[in-house]
Design a protein around this motif. Structure first.
Motif, PDB file in Angstrom:
ATOM      1  N   GLY A   1       0.744  -1.250   0.185  1.00 48.76           N
ATOM      2  CA  GLY A   1       0.137   0.008  -0.081  1.00 48.76           C
ATOM      3  C   GLY A   1       0.854   1.354   0.081  1.00 48.76           C
ATOM      4  O   GLY A   1       0.306   2.168   0.235  1.00 48.76           O
ATOM      5  N   VAL A   2       2.120   1.309  -0.321  1.00 55.60           N
ATOM      6  CA  VAL A   2       2.938   2.461  -0.415  1.00 55.60           C
ATOM      7  C   VAL A   2       3.472   2.460  -1.762  1.00 55.60           C
ATOM      8  O   VAL A   2       3.942   1.284  -2.444  1.00 55.60           O
ATOM      9  CB  VAL A   2       3.787   2.745   0.501  1.00 55.60           C
ATOM     10  CG1 VAL A   2       2.993   3.224   1.950  1.00 55.60           C
ATOM     11  CG2 VAL A   2       4.554   1.701   0.900  1.00 55.60           C
TER      12      VAL A   2
ATOM     13  N   ALA B   1       9.616  -6.015   3.778  1.00 55.90           N
ATOM     14  CA  ALA B   1       9.126  -6.331   5.050  1.00 55.90           C
ATOM     15  C   ALA B   1       9.483  -5.163   6.037  1.00 55.90           C
ATOM     16  O   ALA B   1       8.492  -4.736   6.670  1.00 55.90           O
ATOM     17  CB  ALA B   1       9.769  -7.650   5.851  1.00 55.90           C
ATOM     18  N   ALA B   2      10.513  -4.474   5.854  1.00 61.05           N
ATOM     19  CA  ALA B   2      10.823  -3.394   6.777  1.00 61.05           C
ATOM     20  C   ALA B   2      10.024  -2.251   6.344  1.00 61.05           C
ATOM     21  O   ALA B   2       9.399  -1.344   7.204  1.00 61.05           O
ATOM     22  CB  ALA B   2      12.302  -2.942   6.391  1.00 61.05           C
ATOM     23  N   ARG B   3       9.815  -2.128   5.134  1.00 61.54           N
ATOM     24  CA  ARG B   3       9.030  -0.934   4.403  1.00 61.54           C
ATOM     25  C   ARG B   3       7.421  -1.087   5.076  1.00 61.54           C
ATOM     26  O   ARG B   3       6.970  -0.298   5.145  1.00 61.54           O
ATOM     27  CB  ARG B   3       9.093  -0.950   2.850  1.00 61.54           C
ATOM     28  CG  ARG B   3       8.782   0.236   2.276  1.00 61.54           C
ATOM     29  CD  ARG B   3       9.820   1.308   2.445  1.00 61.54           C
ATOM     30  NE  ARG B   3      11.039   0.683   1.972  1.00 61.54           N
ATOM     31  CZ  ARG B   3      11.684   1.294   0.515  1.00 61.54           C
ATOM     32  NH1 ARG B   3      10.808   1.900   0.039  1.00 61.54           N
ATOM     33  NH2 ARG B   3      12.453   0.692   0.159  1.00 61.54           N
ATOM     34  N   ALA B   4       7.078  -2.391   5.012  1.00 66.97           N
ATOM     35  CA  ALA B   4       5.770  -2.764   5.183  1.00 66.97           C
ATOM     36  C   ALA B   4       5.495  -2.401   6.719  1.00 66.97           C
ATOM     37  O   ALA B   4       4.344  -1.811   7.172  1.00 66.97           O
ATOM     38  CB  ALA B   4       5.294  -4.123   5.076  1.00 66.97           C
TER      39      ALA B   4
ATOM     40  N   SER C   1      -0.939   2.585   8.523  1.00 70.73           N
ATOM     41  CA  SER C   1      -2.269   2.062   8.365  1.00 70.73           C
ATOM     42  C   SER C   1      -2.060   0.488   8.774  1.00 70.73           C
ATOM     43  O   SER C   1      -3.269  -0.139   9.263  1.00 70.73           O
ATOM     44  CB  SER C   1      -2.549   2.372   7.334  1.00 70.73           C
ATOM     45  OG  SER C   1      -1.973   1.774   6.233  1.00 70.73           O
ATOM     46  N   LEU C   2      -1.007  -0.146   8.422  1.00 73.72           N
ATOM     47  CA  LEU C   2      -1.001  -1.655   8.656  1.00 73.72           C
ATOM     48  C   LEU C   2      -1.147  -2.018  10.041  1.00 73.72           C
ATOM     49  O   LEU C   2      -1.432  -3.206  10.357  1.00 73.72           O
ATOM     50  CB  LEU C   2       0.135  -2.223   7.860  1.00 73.72           C
ATOM     51  CG  LEU C   2       0.062  -2.415   6.403  1.00 73.72           C
ATOM     52  CD1 LEU C   2       1.435  -2.936   5.813  1.00 73.72           C
ATOM     53  CD2 LEU C   2      -1.052  -3.295   5.960  1.00 73.72           C
ATOM     54  N   SER C   3      -0.849  -1.326  11.022  1.00 70.18           N
ATOM     55  CA  SER C   3      -0.867  -1.535  12.313  1.00 70.18           C
ATOM     56  C   SER C   3      -1.753  -0.553  13.307  1.00 70.18           C
ATOM     57  O   SER C   3      -1.731  -0.619  14.284  1.00 70.18           O
ATOM     58  CB  SER C   3       0.443  -1.634  12.874  1.00 70.18           C
ATOM     59  OG  SER C   3       1.110  -0.135  12.812  1.00 70.18           O
TER      60      SER C   3
ATOM     61  N   CYS D   1      -2.781  -7.983  17.153  1.00 66.78           N
ATOM     62  CA  CYS D   1      -2.273  -7.223  16.215  1.00 66.78           C
ATOM     63  C   CYS D   1      -1.680  -7.814  15.131  1.00 66.78           C
ATOM     64  O   CYS D   1      -2.053  -7.692  13.861  1.00 66.78           O
ATOM     65  CB  CYS D   1      -1.069  -6.493  16.956  1.00 66.78           C
ATOM     66  SG  CYS D   1       0.052  -5.359  15.689  1.00 66.78           S
ATOM     67  N   SER D   2      -0.445  -8.960  15.240  1.00 65.64           N
ATOM     68  CA  SER D   2       0.454  -9.159  14.395  1.00 65.64           C
ATOM     69  C   SER D   2      -0.347 -10.088  13.359  1.00 65.64           C
ATOM     70  O   SER D   2      -0.165 -10.289  12.240  1.00 65.64           O
ATOM     71  CB  SER D   2       1.572  -9.909  14.844  1.00 65.64           C
ATOM     72  OG  SER D   2       2.211  -9.013  15.886  1.00 65.64           O
ATOM     73  N   GLY D   3      -1.302 -11.253  13.804  1.00 65.77           N
ATOM     74  CA  GLY D   3      -1.951 -11.948  13.177  1.00 65.77           C
ATOM     75  C   GLY D   3      -2.929 -11.199  12.005  1.00 65.77           C
ATOM     76  O   GLY D   3      -2.597 -11.701  10.706  1.00 65.77           O
ATOM     77  N   ALA D   4      -3.415 -10.239  12.281  1.00 65.48           N
ATOM     78  CA  ALA D   4      -4.207  -9.437  11.267  1.00 65.48           C
ATOM     79  C   ALA D   4      -3.173  -8.763  10.170  1.00 65.48           C
ATOM     80  O   ALA D   4      -3.570  -8.665   9.258  1.00 65.48           O
ATOM     81  CB  ALA D   4      -5.134  -8.564  11.956  1.00 65.48           C
ATOM     82  N   LEU D   5      -2.404  -8.321  10.900  1.00 60.25           N
ATOM     83  CA  LEU D   5      -1.382  -7.486   9.832  1.00 60.25           C
ATOM     84  C   LEU D   5      -0.664  -8.375   8.882  1.00 60.25           C
ATOM     85  O   LEU D   5      -0.710  -8.320   7.664  1.00 60.25           O
ATOM     86  CB  LEU D   5      -0.157  -7.032  10.612  1.00 60.25           C
ATOM     87  CG  LEU D   5       0.735  -6.029   9.962  1.00 60.25           C
ATOM     88  CD1 LEU D   5       1.243  -5.086  11.259  1.00 60.25           C
ATOM     89  CD2 LEU D   5       1.968  -6.705   9.120  1.00 60.25           C
TER      90      LEU D   5
END
Lengths: 651, 436
Positions: free
Chosen positions: A7-8, A51-54, A59-61, A241-245
């Protein structure tokens, strides 16, 4: 594509060594290719960067527990603090400060190397090891926590002067609250050891008080504080948190929801990495676990390959996601957009709504489709500049293609649009007047320019190199790109003849004459050159960068008497109209679109679709397109819709 | 078999005339003096009109080697051909440069060629001389998109790789000197606990990928499995690489920091650095086999502008069509490339490795203008009076390139390798006459 997944926008440089964007049948939208260990290493590094960028995208978290504010440590962060070794003449150094019991900072007495009150009553002092209380004030060694963390405190107070006195009271206070209090008899000691959590700025005071009498009260303190800073994201768990991300990123990357077994795998990978990272003393174990899990997502064959293009690749209940993905790949060169995803999720992506979505995407993502399909078909995605105006030339090719799609013009108009879109410098190369030099994309009506065959992008790219190469290269390009006409392979005997023919040439003769000799050497040569040369020689009216000319540099007139498919093609204008009128051209456009949509060449038994595409659009296909008949854009929608039924029908 | 027996006799002869040669006596099996192999590839041939010698002479394309005093380390081998009639040599003779096997056309997603000389040598050498990297692949440029729509069935993989470990398993070259440096010499930073963690982290990602691939393979039709099988093989190979260790090499150079993102930027420097690292790696025993691609097949993007000023790309110059300016450009490009070879040979010589190394230098074509694949410009380089270095070898008739590779196997002590290549490229079993 990856930029749509997380998304970026992502810079192209990140993907310099990304392999799965492969090379199939002239279109690289998506395909399978092999990857070896070296390629994999490069890809793993890219996946880690992704991954670092994500992780940096808020918004992802946004669903995760809020994080404590990010503050700089209030003093030097170390794993171990020692009241003895950290002692210095600077307040606050290594988080230690030296105060009296009123909280007033002491001043350093360099002569004695100790801290004392700035007051006539100087009796309390603090030296490297020793404390000494005063008559009405006691001495306070204070440690202020630089960050939030777990602190393990251990050490010992010793009354070091047993010659007299009545012993001391020692205490340890956190933010003024007593943690420990001991009374030490004269010459005695008190050992302490405990753990506590401290926030940034929390104070831990070590205090020595005289009892009734403060003489002979020198007290040694050796205190060791081990600090384990808390990770900022310690409240983030897989569940909250992490599961949904991970689920969000992976489902976009795989172009379908995660399956239960995959979700469980990623949870296990996440939890085990989290535990190991914490044990290894990694600063932010949650980030480590998340980036590890996302790296596994970005390297997964489910992301790198496109199983939805293959029967069995997606489950039956995932088919609508498969269709959404095909639409995304074709029009966007990427994953499905939100409306498509929602339609797939709600099961409303049926054969009827597919056409509506395809039409919507053909409008919405027109520039992307133009760049991916047109750019690969007609070479304007290739940004290698071969001429100082190379970028202007490329822009013209791209802008004209986009405009023909946008205005709903038929494919034939690619050859003679009647207009072009040029920069100032390119206009002057073409000999146009009235376009300001600083213009970047001026639309100019022109009967002769703007068509693919008169665009400098094509002419200059194929115009490089030797005099012979230019017409041959141009002819070959037209045959393969615009007419889809395969030529026989060059066998060694033919190659030998070509070699010999070069030696037999009389280079003082005009080029067309030399080429005629070349062509007439044998039937073998003629088999190809009877097709290539009429096209290439007609285009000799353009010089090597695409300027119009009537004479060669040596003054010889440029003329052609050759026929192409029974039609006279003496110059580019005749050639253009011959190709424009040929059914071969329309069939070729259809074939290119189908190839792009199918991600493979259409098979022999599928070619009937080609004819269907070239004809007028059927009344059954609803299309809000402004054009009444088969515009290039409508054709692009039709090609995809047909390709979806084709690949479903074939094994 | 004939070749093999002759070689056994030769070894006996050496032992008889030099009975005190300890290195030979000490081992049950005599070890060859030559135990390193490098193959270097350039695309598009040289200026050799109609596949005759043209500019491919000592005072022509080979002048940079002669100028560096390397003539006696270089042998010109004429009359060699390679390739298959129905396959465009740009693709066929790049992927098949070291295999002399046909490429498979049709589905560009699936590249298939033959096992290459360097990989055979690497595998054999690895059983005798342990090395961290059985082979190194070095290059400079990749194609990521298919080049010509008119060659739809030709995978770009064929243009990007000259090393094939198995018919369906190419080995990609490393293009950036900094990456090669990290691979050869770069240790990981941090404490033991952190390095252990990073290893375990990588391993668990690889485990997950393996699982994904297995599940996917189970769903897809048979025809799809090879792609996934090769993916899994790659994952396993990377996993094996993780557990390898025990080789140490202190580089006498620092990690390269120059810009290598564009193929034409620092073109020469890129390979000079790679040569330096390769020679270091060989000195340390990190590797004994390497391939070098001084450009991918076709090399349309390479302009050599740094050395020659702005001008057309290599491929365009090679299709010179008899035009003088293109011919001059092509000749100059050849000299830049043989200059790279000179740099490599000099570095090997300085490191005292040239005696024990064989270097093959060659191309996919002779006359690129017409894609001719006879009389290929081919050099065999090294040192020693047993071979006709400094000379021009011209077999009486046209011979397959695979004959040179059979000689190479022999010279590296692999006397059982008496045949190589297939079909029209199969070796003849006849000596080329390269021995003094």
């Amino acid at each position: 594509m990856a930029s749509d997944v997380i998304g970026v926008p992502l810079e192209d440089a990140l993907f310099q060594k990304w392999t799965p964007v492969a090379q199939v049948y002239g279109f690289d939208t998506m395909s399978e290719t092999r990857i070896d260990a070296q390629g994999f290493e490069e890809q793993a590094a890219t996946a880690e960067a992704l991954a670092a960028r994500a992780l940096a995208i808020p918004s992802l978290s946004s669903h995760c527990p809020p994080l404590p504010p990010l503050e700089p440590p209030s003093c030097n962060v170390k794993s171990t603090y020692s009241s003895v070794e950290d002692f210095s003449n600077v307040q606050g150094k290594d988080c230690w400060s030296y105060l009296d019991s009123d909280g007033v900072p002491m001043i350093f007495d360099a002569a004695n190397s100790w801290w004392k009150r700035n007051h006539p009553d100087q009796s309390p002092f603090i030296a490297r090891t020793l404390f000494h209380p005063g008559a009405s004030f006691s001495a306070v060694r204070r440690w202020t926590s630089p960050v939030d963390g777990l602190v393990t405190v251990s050490g010992e107070f010793v009354d070091t002067d047993p010659r007299g006195g009545d012993g001391v009271d020692v205490s340890i206070l956190k933010n003024g609250n007593q943690m420990d209090f001991r009374t030490i008899p004269n010459g005695g000691n008190a050992v302490f050891s405990f753990k506590l959590t401290m926030d940034r700025g929390d104070r831990l005071d070590f205090i020595v008080n005289g009892k009734a009498f403060h003489g002979w009260d020198s007290t040694a303190l050796t205190a060791t504080l081990e600090l384990k800073p808390f990770a900022r994201k310690r409240t983030w768990t897989w569940a909250n948190c992490s599961g949904a991300l991970v689920g969000r990123v992976a489902s976009r990357a795989f172009r379908r929801p995660l399956r239960p077994d995959e979700r469980e795998d990623y949870r296990a990978l996440y939890e085990s990495t989290l535990a190991r990272a914490a044990a290894a003393g990694i600063e932010e174990p949650v980030d480590e676990a998340l980036s590890t899990t996302l790296q596994a997502v970005f390297l997964s064959p489910n992301f790198m390959f496109k199983p939805e293009l293959v029967r069995g690749g997606f489950n039956p209940d995932e088919q609508s996601y498969g269709v959404a993905s095909r639409l995304g790949l074709y029009f966007r060169g990427s994953v499905a957009d939100e409306p498509l995803w929602a339609a797939a999720a709600s099961g409303t992506l049926t054969s009827k709504t597919v056409v509506a979505h395809a039409t919507r995407l053909a409008n919405q993502d027109l520039p992307r489709f133009a760049a991916n399909f047109g750019g690969q078909w007609l070479d304007f995605r290739d940004q290698r500049a071969t001429h100082p105006l190379g970028e202007d030339m490329r822009r013209e090719a791209s802008d004209v293609f986009v405009t023909i799609l946008r205005e709903g013009l038929p494919a034939e108009r690619l050859l003679s649009p009647g207009f072009t879109i040029v920069s100032g410098p390119l206009a002057s190369l073409y000999g146009f007047s009235g376009v300001p030099t600083e213009a970047t994309a001026a639309r100019v009506a022109s009967p002769s320019r703007g068509g693919v065959l008169s665009q400098a992008h094509f002419l200059a790219r194929t115009g490089e190199g030797s005099e012979f190469r230019r017409p041959i290269h141009r002819g070959l390009w037209v045959l393969s790109r615009l007419l889809c006409r395969p030529l026989p392979q060059l066998d060694p005997a033919t190659l030998m003849e070509i070699g010999n023919s070069f030696e037999a040439l009389d280079r003082s003769r005009p080029l067309p004459e030399q080429m005629a000799k070349h062509r007439d050497t044998s039937t073998r040569c003629g088999a190809c050159h009877n097709q290539i040369d009429p096209v290439g020689i007609a285009l000799e009216k353009y010089d090597r960068v695409g300027r119009w000319r009537d004479f060669y540099e040596d003054g010889q007139a440029i003329e052609s008497t050759l026929d192409f498919g029974g039609q006279s093609v003496r110059d580019p204008i005749e050639l253009t109209s011959a190709i424009e009128r040929s059914p071969e051209f329309r069939a070729c456009v259809a074939e290119k679109l189908l190839t792009f949509a199918l991600n493979r060449s259409p098979r022999e038994d599928e070619t009937c679709w080609k004819e269907k595409l070239t004809g007028p659009i059927t009344a059954a296909s609803p299309s809000p397109s402004p054009s009444p008949s088969s515009s290039l854009r409508t054709m692009s929608v039709e090609a995809l819709v047909n390709a979806l039924t084709l690949s479903e029908a074939s094994p | 078999m004939r070749t093999s027996r002759r070689n056994v006799l030769r070894w006996m002869g050496v032992s008889l005339s030099l009975p005190l040669l300890e290195s030979h006596l000490a081992q049950a099996e005599p070890s060859p003096t030559r135990r390193r192999f490098i193959a270097a590839y350039v695309p598009n041939g040289a200026y050799m009109p109609a596949a005759k010698n043209g500019d491919w002479t000592w005072d022509g394309a080979l002048k940079p080697l002669v100028d560096q005093g390397l003539r006696n380390n270089v042998m010109m081998v004429r009359q060699l051909f390679n390739g298959f009639e129905t396959k465009d040599p740009h693709w066929q003779n790049c992927a098949g440069f070291l295999s002399c096997e046909p490429i498979v056309l049709g589905d560009p997603g699936v590249a298939r060629c033959g096992v290459t000389v360097d990989q055979i040598v690497a595998e054999r050498l690895a059983t005798k001389i342990p090395a961290m990297f059985p082979s190194l692949e070095i290059g400079g440029v990749y194609y990521h998109v298919h080049l010509l729509a008119s060659h739809a069935a030709y995978s770009s993989d064929y243009l990007n790789r000259i090393s094939w470990q198995a018919p369906d398993k190419f080995r990609s070259p490393i293009g950036n000197p900094a990456h090669l440096f990290a691979k050869l010499f770069g240790g990981q930073q941090g404490g033991t606990a952190q390095i252990d963690f990073l290893h375990s982290r990588k391993r668990s990602v690889l485990d997950q990928l393996h699982k994904d691939a297995q599940r996917l393979a189970a769903r897809l039709p048979e025809s799809y499995r090879p792609v996934l099988a090769s993916y899994m093989e790659t994952v396993r190979e990377v996993e094996l690489g993780l557990s390898k260790g025990g080789f140490q090499c202190q580089p006498t150079m620092s990690a390269p920091r120059q810009d290598f993102t564009h193929p034409n930027t620092n073109y020469r420097l890129r390979f000079h650095l790679m040569h330096q690292m390769l020679v270091l790696a060989m000195q340390c025993g990190l590797t004994n086999t390497a391939t070098l691609m001084y450009g991918p097949g076709i090399s349309a993007d390479l302009t050599f502008a740094e050395d020659l000023g702005p001008g057309v790309g290599h491929h365009t110059a090679a299709h010179h069509g008899g035009t003088a300016s293109s011919i001059e450009r092509l000749k100059a490009i050849s000299r830049v490339q043989t200059g790279l070879l000179a740099d490599l040979l000099l570095k090997l010589k300085t490191a005292n490795l040239l005696d024990s190394t064989l270097v093959v230098y060659g191309s996919d074509m002779s006359d690129g203008n017409v894609h001719a694949t006879t009389n290929l410009p081919t050099l065999l380089c090294g040192a020693g009076t047993d071979l006709k270095f400094g000379q021009e070898i011209t077999p009486s008739s046209k011979r397959p390139l695979s004959d040179l590779y059979v000689e190479t196997f022999n010279l590296l002590g692999m006397t059982d390798r008496t045949r190589f290549g297939s079909g029209e490229c199969a070796s003849t079993g006849q000596p080329l006459g390269i021995r003094a």
